[in-house]
Each structure stands twice: as C-alpha cells, then as structure tokens.
Design an enzyme around this catalytic site. Structure first.
Site, PDB file in Angstrom:
ATOM      1  N   TYR A 583      -0.800   2.617  -2.005  1.00 24.20           N
ATOM      2  CA  TYR A 583      -1.883   3.338  -1.321  1.00 24.20           C
ATOM      3  C   TYR A 583      -2.153   4.645  -2.066  1.00 24.20           C
ATOM      4  O   TYR A 583      -1.564   4.884  -3.133  1.00 24.20           O
ATOM      5  CB  TYR A 583      -1.524   3.541   0.160  1.00 24.20           C
ATOM      6  CG  TYR A 583      -1.370   2.204   0.874  1.00 24.20           C
ATOM      7  CD1 TYR A 583      -2.442   1.318   0.921  1.00 24.20           C
ATOM      8  CD2 TYR A 583      -0.160   1.819   1.438  1.00 24.20           C
ATOM      9  CE1 TYR A 583      -2.317   0.069   1.531  1.00 24.20           C
ATOM     10  CE2 TYR A 583      -0.024   0.581   2.053  1.00 24.20           C
ATOM     11  CZ  TYR A 583      -1.099  -0.295   2.095  1.00 24.20           C
ATOM     12  OH  TYR A 583      -0.968  -1.524   2.687  1.00 24.20           O
ATOM     13  N   ARG A 631       7.910   8.089   2.338  1.00 23.58           N
ATOM     14  CA  ARG A 631       8.180   6.710   1.893  1.00 23.58           C
ATOM     15  C   ARG A 631       7.710   6.541   0.454  1.00 23.58           C
ATOM     16  O   ARG A 631       6.576   6.861   0.104  1.00 23.58           O
ATOM     17  CB  ARG A 631       7.492   5.696   2.807  1.00 23.58           C
ATOM     18  CG  ARG A 631       7.857   4.263   2.438  1.00 23.58           C
ATOM     19  CD  ARG A 631       7.485   3.246   3.488  1.00 23.58           C
ATOM     20  NE  ARG A 631       8.661   2.843   4.246  1.00 23.58           N
ATOM     21  CZ  ARG A 631       8.822   1.645   4.819  1.00 23.58           C
ATOM     22  NH1 ARG A 631       7.876   0.731   4.731  1.00 23.58           N
ATOM     23  NH2 ARG A 631       9.918   1.353   5.485  1.00 23.58           N
TER      24      ARG A 631
HETATM   25  C1  LIG Z   1       3.454  -7.037   9.386  1.00 22.39           C
HETATM   26  C2  LIG Z   1       3.966  -5.931   8.512  1.00 22.39           C
HETATM   27  C3  LIG Z   1       3.246  -4.755   8.404  1.00 22.39           C
HETATM   28  C4  LIG Z   1       3.725  -3.692   7.628  1.00 22.39           C
HETATM   29  N1  LIG Z   1       3.055  -2.496   7.618  1.00 22.39           N
HETATM   30  C5  LIG Z   1       3.602  -1.416   7.011  1.00 22.39           C
HETATM   31  C6  LIG Z   1       3.031  -0.127   7.168  1.00 22.39           C
HETATM   32  O1  LIG Z   1       2.068   0.080   7.878  1.00 22.39           O
HETATM   33  N2  LIG Z   1       3.619   0.896   6.507  1.00 22.39           N
HETATM   34  C7  LIG Z   1       4.717   0.721   5.725  1.00 22.39           C
HETATM   35  O2  LIG Z   1       5.210   1.679   5.120  1.00 22.39           O
HETATM   36  N3  LIG Z   1       5.293  -0.490   5.600  1.00 22.39           N
HETATM   37  C8  LIG Z   1       4.778  -1.546   6.242  1.00 22.39           C
HETATM   38  N4  LIG Z   1       5.412  -2.767   6.179  1.00 22.39           N
HETATM   39  C9  LIG Z   1       6.687  -2.876   5.442  1.00 22.39           C
HETATM   40  C10 LIG Z   1       7.873  -2.704   6.389  1.00 22.39           C
HETATM   41  O3  LIG Z   1       7.906  -1.419   6.958  1.00 22.39           O
HETATM   42  C11 LIG Z   1       9.196  -2.974   5.676  1.00 22.39           C
HETATM   43  O4  LIG Z   1       9.347  -2.009   4.663  1.00 22.39           O
HETATM   44  C12 LIG Z   1       9.275  -4.367   5.072  1.00 22.39           C
HETATM   45  O5  LIG Z   1       8.769  -5.336   5.972  1.00 22.39           O
HETATM   46  C13 LIG Z   1      10.725  -4.744   4.712  1.00 22.39           C
HETATM   47  O6  LIG Z   1      11.564  -4.718   5.835  1.00 22.39           O
HETATM   48  P1  LIG Z   1      12.102  -6.073   6.575  1.00 22.39           P
HETATM   49  O7  LIG Z   1      12.767  -6.878   5.536  1.00 22.39           O
HETATM   50  O8  LIG Z   1      13.040  -5.561   7.639  1.00 22.39           O
HETATM   51  O9  LIG Z   1      10.903  -6.768   7.152  1.00 22.39           O
HETATM   52  C14 LIG Z   1       4.931  -3.840   6.932  1.00 22.39           C
HETATM   53  C15 LIG Z   1       5.638  -5.047   7.029  1.00 22.39           C
HETATM   54  C16 LIG Z   1       5.185  -6.068   7.818  1.00 22.39           C
HETATM   55  C17 LIG Z   1       6.018  -7.329   7.933  1.00 22.39           C
END
Ligand SMILES: Cc1cc2nc3c(=O)[nH]c(=O)nc-3n(C[C@H](O)[C@H](O)[C@H](O)COP(=O)(O)O)c2cc1C
Ligand SMILES: Cc1cc2nc3c(=O)[nH]c(=O)nc-3n(C[C@H](O)[C@H](O)[C@H](O)COP(=O)(O)OP(=O)(O)OC[C@H]3O[C@@H](n4cnc5c(N)ncnc54)[C@H](O)[C@@H]3O)c2cc1C
Length: 772
Positions: A583, A631
C-alpha cells in the site's frame, strides 16, 4: 547383483550389510580409502526412531550399538556464570570409531568384501557393477564427476568450527558460551564412551579472524580453546584427531542439497547416499541418522520391488522420492538450529537473560514446542513459566499453575493487554461509505468477547481515495467516528480487550473490487484516481498511479493526522501505521515500487523519509500514553526487493521516531513474489527485529495454536502474536485455546459461564476417552 559401495562410512557399510543379509547371493564390496579403525571425529548421536528401525532391519548390529551407547537425558547450559539444566531430552551417543567397527565386523560376518586403503577415482573402475553406491561423504568425488546430473547445491555457512575431544566426562549434553573481547564462542559437548567426550567449538568468521585463529597452528588453536573453556574443562586437555583433515582444522559447514540422486553411467547405476547426497548441521546431530535411514530405505525398496537388476531404476526412483521428504524435513530443522548458532552472539547472547536464553536454545530448531518441553521436563518448564510471568508483573505463587506466556499481560505505554493474543487486522469489505456498521460491531465485538487481548479492525482508510475497495472502512468524517465510538464503547464495556485501529492508504492498490468479486482487480466503474511513490501499476492492467508531488504529500499527511485524532476521540487504545503489503507507505519503502530520484527515493533514508514524516506527525497527534505499532513487509520475497535486513533498518528508524512495536508481516508488494510459506514463517522477522534492533515486535503468519504462540513469546522471538485466519474460523479462538491447555482461570464473559464449564468438561472427557 554386483554392488560396490564407494566409501566405508555409516551409509556404505550399513547398506552393504543389509543387502547381504536380505539377499546373500549378491556380490557386495565396500571400498574405503582409510585403514580399518581409522577415522575422523569423535562421537555421534542417534535418535530413538532410527534405533527402532535398526532393530527391525538388523537386530544384531542394533543390539551391539545399543550396548555401546551412552544414554543421557539432560541438557545443561553454561552461560553468564549460571548453569541451567533440564531433563527428559533422551539422546544416545556412540564413538564414530566404535560404530564403524561394529558395522565392519558385521559386514565381514555376513560375507561383504571390505577393501581398505584404496582410493577410488572413478565409478568406471567398477564397470562390472550393476549398482554403485556413492557413499563417499560430503566431498564425494563420484558426485562431482556427474555434477551436471546430480546438480549439487553447496552453501558454505559463515561459522567456523573445530571438532575436538576430551577425557573429561560430561553427564549432560552441555552447551557452554564464552564471551571474549572479539565476540562469542560456543562449545557443544557430549560424552560418547567411558573415556571421551566430543567437544566442538564454534564461532563466527569475524571472531575467528579477530583472534588470529586463521594464522595459528593446530596446537595453538587447542591451547586457545583450553584457556577459553578452562572453567568447564577443569584442567582436562583437549585433543585433535590429527590424522584427518576434518578432525583437526577450523572448518565451515557446507550445506548440500542435490537436484538428482541417481544416474546410469552406461554400465552401472550410480546412486548417492548419506553425506554425498545431503548434509545436516551438527547443531541437531542428524548426519549419521540420515545416512543410516538412507541405507534402510534403499534396502527396503529392493525388498519390496525385487532384487533383480531390472528393478534397479524403479527402486532408485522410489528411494529418492521417499527419502527427499524426510531429508528436507530434517534439513529445515537443522537449518533453523544452525542459523540460531550463527546469530547467537550478535542477537541473543548479550540481550537475553540466562533463563530465556536457555528456552530460546532449546527451541532453536522450531521443532520442539512449549507443550513438548512440558512433556520432557514439567518442573523446569513451570519454573520458566513462573519466571516469565513474574517479568510480566504477575504475582505468582509456587502453589498455583503459572499462566503460560501467551496468557500473561503485556504493557505498552499506558495500555495493558490482558494477554498477548492479537486479532490481526482483516479487511471485511463490508462498509458503506467507510462507516463501521452493524456488521463491524458484531464481528469485532464477537472477537473481543472471544478473549483476545487486542482486537484490530481492518485497515481503515484516511480518505475516500485511500480505500482499497468501496467496501473498506474509513475515518475521515463524523459519521465514521461515531460508528467507531459505538464499537469501542461496546468492547470496553463488555470485554477485557483493547481496540486497535490500523490506519492506511491503499496507494496504487486502490480502486479495486471487493475480495469476493476479484481481489486486486480494478473497478469497472465508480473508481478513483490513484497515487503512489512512483507511476508503476500493480498489475499490468491496473490503473497507472500518479507519482506523489509535494502538495499531495502534504494533503495525505494531513489526512493521516486527522484520522489519528478521530481514532483517539473515538476511544481507540492502540494505533497501527500500515506500512506493509504494497500500500502507499509500503510503496515508498520498497525499491520495487519506489524509483523516485528526489529525496523520497534512493537509499533507506530516502525511501523512508515520507513514511517517517507521516508517522511522526501522527505520533504527535496521538495521545502520549497510548502505543503505536508499525506494520512492515519484512520481506518482499523478490530478489531485488526488501529483505529482513532492510526491514531491520526501517524498524530502527521507526523506533527512533517513537514507534513502540513493529508488526512483522511480509510480501504483497509485487506480483513477482515467491514467498516461502510454512508454520510460523514470518516469526524469524519478528525475532530478528526484536533482538537486533531492540524494539518489541508482533509476530504474525501461520500461528495456528497457543502452543506455537507460547513458544514464540517464551523464547523472546516476539512480544505479541497476531492471529488472523484462525479468528475467522473461531471468534473465541483465545478462550478455546486456553481451555485446550487446561487453563480454567481465564475469564469468559459472564453471560457465557455455563458454556465455559460444559466446554471444559467435554474437553476433559475427550482427553480421557479411549481411542476408537
Ligand atoms: C481476509 C483477510 C483480510 C486481511 N486484511 C488485512 C488488513 O486489512 N490489514 C493488514 O495489515 N493485514 C490484513 N490481512 C493479513 C492478516 O492480518 C495476517 O497478517 C495474515 O492473514 C497472516 O496471518 P494468519 O496466518 O494468522 O492468517 C488480511 C488477511 C485476511 C485473511
Ligand atoms: C563436527 C561434526 C560433528 C558431527 N556430529 C555428528 C553427530 O553428533 N551425529 C551425527 O549423526 N552426525 C554427526 N556428524 C555428521 C556425520 O559425520 C556424517 O553425517 C556421517 O558420517 C555421514 O555418513 P556417510 O557414510 O554418508 O559419510 P562419511 O561418514 O563421511 O563416510 C564417507 C567415507 O568415504 C570415504 N571416502 C571418501 N572418498 C573416498 C574415495 N574417493 N575412495 C574411497 N573412500 C572414500 C571416507 O574416507 C569415509 O570413510 C558430524 C559431522 C561433523 C563435521
């Protein structure tokens, strides 16, 4: 069949005896350049699983090896004047000479021909052989002869080690760390027979050179090591195995992977086995185990597919396919352990206290989890949990079970989280005009009731044109602020969770469809113009963004500051600056997306200039007693992109600008990325930044249970664990994980109390139910 094993190490000898035993008609020769009983090195360690397999395949050698084994359970750390010991680790060690003698004698007994003192230069010396085993060790001449086919991938690792012995007997696997004026040294020590212990000394290349060890002879090197480890050696001498190069010099470990393991040379099939095919660092002591497992698997395939010559190609194909999987698994674990020892001086030894250093060392391969340590040594682990809980300011009595690390509180500025579980930000694409509505209240409220210490909402955009999609949340007007306040108030009134707002700007990844209509795909209508660091589109068919000029920079900075004030007024506890995932802010940081030639591009300082300017302005507007995290994409996963080293440089800059934590994510910057996924795959970034930069971190990515989270937090690899997708599957992830660990004192919402006791009872019943 006529079989020739080139090299009489564990691999060649064990394969020869197994094949002779399975099929006595085979003519089998082992050719070894050394004399019998003449070998490098001292002791080797085995695992229980390999021993079990050996018992099945040749009980006789297994029994002899077992009776020669030295078994020990304890691991002892000597560090900063302290000795810490844990038990339950179960190793067996044997002298390498003893092991080879047992295998040689068994070969002779079964009728394998052993030829010593013959140096083999080429496989063609054995044109009559149907099968040639290249078991000639890590510097395999046979493998090099066909390197085009076998495609060896050698990596020379940076540390130096010397493999010594001593007559002082150690009753635990001992790790001894000593600091000199030039850096840290470590010794890996274990007893392998009634008279001798292995004593491997390791250090970095820089420290090795700074002490002039590259110019010292062998005797002087030994004197140096004896002095350095005098306290541990208590006057005992160190010895070299001077007859062999590998036994007497400071070496670098070579990590080896081969693209193929077998080849037909026109007469014979040549197949790699043991160290000739792969290496695993001594940090997890698996080289001999892998060699033996290879030998067993190849023999097993002949047993399964038949001992005829025409079966050889099929046998070799199956052998390679099966062994590759296990070898990759061990090499992964060995790599983690090896890297731990490579960075230990720079990263952990000065920073961690002995208790945490011990935990970090024990979990270095990431194969041993928190609960696994509990199984090995409950008393030690509970002591450690108590130590950790005290550090988190918990009042822990000896009588009560201490809270495991992830369920200890965490404080940042004036905010205390009840535990270290974070609902990671996740875009829900369900807002209308950026206003948080009923969906967001229920979605975030449920996760707060579900027990997490900090609940992040999705990336919240600072202006209409900062949105990724028309469904994204925003915080640029009063209606949005009121929607936010409703959610924050609900969570504060009904749960112990704190609320985090992640502010961001989509940059070149904006004006796209909601995820379920095509992630990252440009809107067909109703879109808006995009801005970025440079005029580079995300996808070939994405809108080309305008490179930001100074006026736009001022406008966007003002938007971030205004949104920050609104978040504070809405009562949010925690603010995150989204500078990851390609972003807008991330696009400035990455060289893949920032090709500017003004002061906002170029080197790290240039690329970080604008994000830091915005961050500093936000920090001023955000209440001083509330924390801010940033982040970052800690790895672009593209060769020319940012790496964890770059991320550490940016992290230090944000730390200096007032950031309290770095939230360590990765990728999504370029479509050319090739990420390496896996359990805890981004945790190494959090670890590096926390322990090298000295700032708290949030680990995220494939953390799927509290056991994993506990080991991350307990080892000091991160301070908080963010969990995303598991929270979509289970809003009460934190409460459920606590219950699975038998923690009954974690508070549930009072409205749910009867559900709590039933859930706990059901879990307890399932745990004691007989397996079906
Ligand atoms: C549906 C979805 C939406 C996400 N939206 C964001 C977001 O808005 N901002 C962000 O920093 N990361 C976003 N992520 C990334 C997550 O915060 C996280 O870093 C990533 O899913 C890895 O973690 P996990 O293995 O526990 O899913 C999103 C992930 C998913 C699955
Ligand atoms: C410092 C250190 C510590 C280690 N500690 C452990 C440990 O604790 N536990 C563990 O399991 N493993 C350990 N290893 C690894 C272990 O030594 C090897 O992984 C294991 O020996 C591999 O067996 P191999 O039969 O494939 O090869 P090797 O044991 O290397 O045997 C190869 C044989 O081939 C012979 N040879 C080579 N070229 C020729 C030629 N051209 N002609 C004739 N003969 C030839 C060599 O003389 C040698 O005898 C350690 C290694 C090092 C360097």
């Amino acid at each position: 069949m006529r079989i020739v094993c080139i090299g009489g190490g564990p691999a060649g000898l064990y394969f020869a005896l197994l094949m002779k035993k399975l099929h006595p008609d085979h003519s089998i020769t082992v050719v070894e350049r050394n004399k019998p009983y003449d070998t490098f090195g001292w002791g080797v360690v085995f695992s229980d699983a390999t021993m079990e397999a050996m018992k099945i395949w040749d009980p006789k050698t297994a029994a002899e090896i077992q009776s020669a084994f030295n078994h020990w359970d304890d691991i002892e750390l000597q560090f900063k004047g302290q000795r810490i010991r844990t038990t339950g680790h179960g190793f067996v060690g044997i002298g390498r000479k003893k092991l080879l003698n047992i295998l040689q004698a068994r070969c002779e007994e079964l009728g394998v021909e052993l030829t010593f003192e013959r140096e083999v230069n080429s496989d063609l010396e054995f044109a009559d052989a149907d099968l040639i085993i290249a078991s000639d060790g890590v510097n395999s001449r046979l493998r090099e002869r066909y390197r085009e086919v076998f495609q060896p991938d050698f990596v020379v690792r940076p540390n130096r080690y010397i493999w010594l012995g001593t007559h002082k007997l150690f009753d635990a696997f001992t790790f001894d760390f000593r600091k000199t004026e030039h850096g840290w040294f470590q010794a890996h020590i274990y007893k392998f027979d009634n008279e001798t212990s292995t004593f491997i000394v390791e250090t970095t290349e820089e420290t090795y050179k700074a002490h002039g060890l590259d110019t010292l002879g062998q005797e002087d090197s030994i004197t140096f090591c004896e002095k350095l480890f005098a306290e541990t050696l208590c006057g005992a001498k160190l010895m070299t195995n001077a007859r062999h190069q590998r036994g007497s010099q400071w070496l670098n470990f070579n990590r080896l992977i081969c693209g193929r393991w077998s080849h037909f040379n026109g007469h014979s099939h040549v197949v790699l086995m043991g160290d000739a095919a792969h290496t695993a660092h001594f940090a997890i002591g698996s080289g001999t185990k892998l060699a033996i497992d290879d030998a067993i698997e190849l023999a097993r395939q002949f047993d399964r597919l038949g001992h005829d010559k025409d079966r050889i190609p099929a046998v070799l194909a199956d052998y390679e396919e099966i062994r590759r999987v296990d070898v990759a698994r061990i090499q992964n674990a060995a790599r983690n352990a090896m890297e731990w020892f490579e960075v230990v001086g720079e990263r952990y030894a000065d920073a961690l206290e002995p208790e945490q250093f011990m935990y970090s060392m024990l979990t270095r391969s990431q194969r041993i989890s928190h609960e696994n340590l509990r199984l090995r040594d409950k008393a030690w682990l509970e002591d450690y949990e108590r130590w950790f809980a005290k550090k988190a300011d918990l009042d822990v009595s000896e009588a009560t079970r201490p809270a495991p690390p992830v369920f200890t509180p965490y404080q940042a500025r004036g905010v205390t989280l009840i535990n270290r579980v974070v609902v990671s930000p996740m875009a829900m694409y369900s807002a209308v005009d950026g206003v948080p509505g009923d969906f967001h209240l229920v979605h975030l409220g449920a996760r707060a009731l579900g027990g997490a210490g900090l609940v992040f909402a999705e990336m919240t955009c600072v202006s209409p044109d900062a949105r990724i999609t028309p469904g994204c949340l925003g915080l640029w007007n009063d209606a949005q602020q009121a929607g936010w306040k409703r959610i924050v108030d609900f969570i504060h009134a009904n749960s112990g969770a704190k609320v985090g707002v992640q502010l961001g700007h989509a940059g070149r990844k904006g004006s796209t469809r909601v995820a379920w209509e095509g992630i990252d795909q440009p809107l067909d209508e109703g879109g808006w113009p995009l801005i970025s660091a440079s005029a580079l589109p995300y996808l070939p068919h994405s809108q080309i963004p305008k490179a930001m000029d100074r006026d736009t920079m001022e406008r966007v900075k003002a938007d971030f500051v205004a949104a920050t004030r609104r978040a504070a007024e809405a009562g949010a506890d925690w603010l995150e600056f989204h500078a990851a995932h390609g972003y807008l802010m991330s696009a400035f940081l990455s060289p893949l997306t920032n090709i500017r030639n003004d002061e906002y591009g170029g080197d790290h300082a240039g690329r970080a200039r604008y994000p830091l300017e915005v961050f500093r302005a936000m920090r001023k507007a955000w209440p001083a007693d509330r924390p801010m995290s940033v982040r970052l994409s800690c790895h672009d996963w593209v060769e020319t992109g940012n790496t964890p080293e770059d991320a550490a440089i940016f992290a230090a800059m944000f730390k200096e600008a007032g950031a309290d934590l770095i939230d360590c994510s990765s990728g999504q910057v370029s479509k050319a990325e090739r990420p390496i996924y896996g359990r805890l795959f981004q945790t190494p970034f959090a670890d590096k930044i926390r322990n090298e930069v000295g700032i708290s971190t949030i680990a995220v990515g494939a953390i799927s249970d509290a056991d994993q989270a506990n080991s991350v937090i307990a080892a000091g690899r991160a301070d908080l664990c963010a969990v995303a997708r598991p929270h979509l599957a289970d809003p009460a992830w934190a409460l459920h994980e606590a219950a699975k660990m038998g923690l009954t004192n974690i508070p549930w919402p009072k409205q749910y109390w009867s559900g709590k006791s039933q859930y706990e009872t059901n879990l307890a019943r399932a745990a004691t139910a007989p397996a079906k």
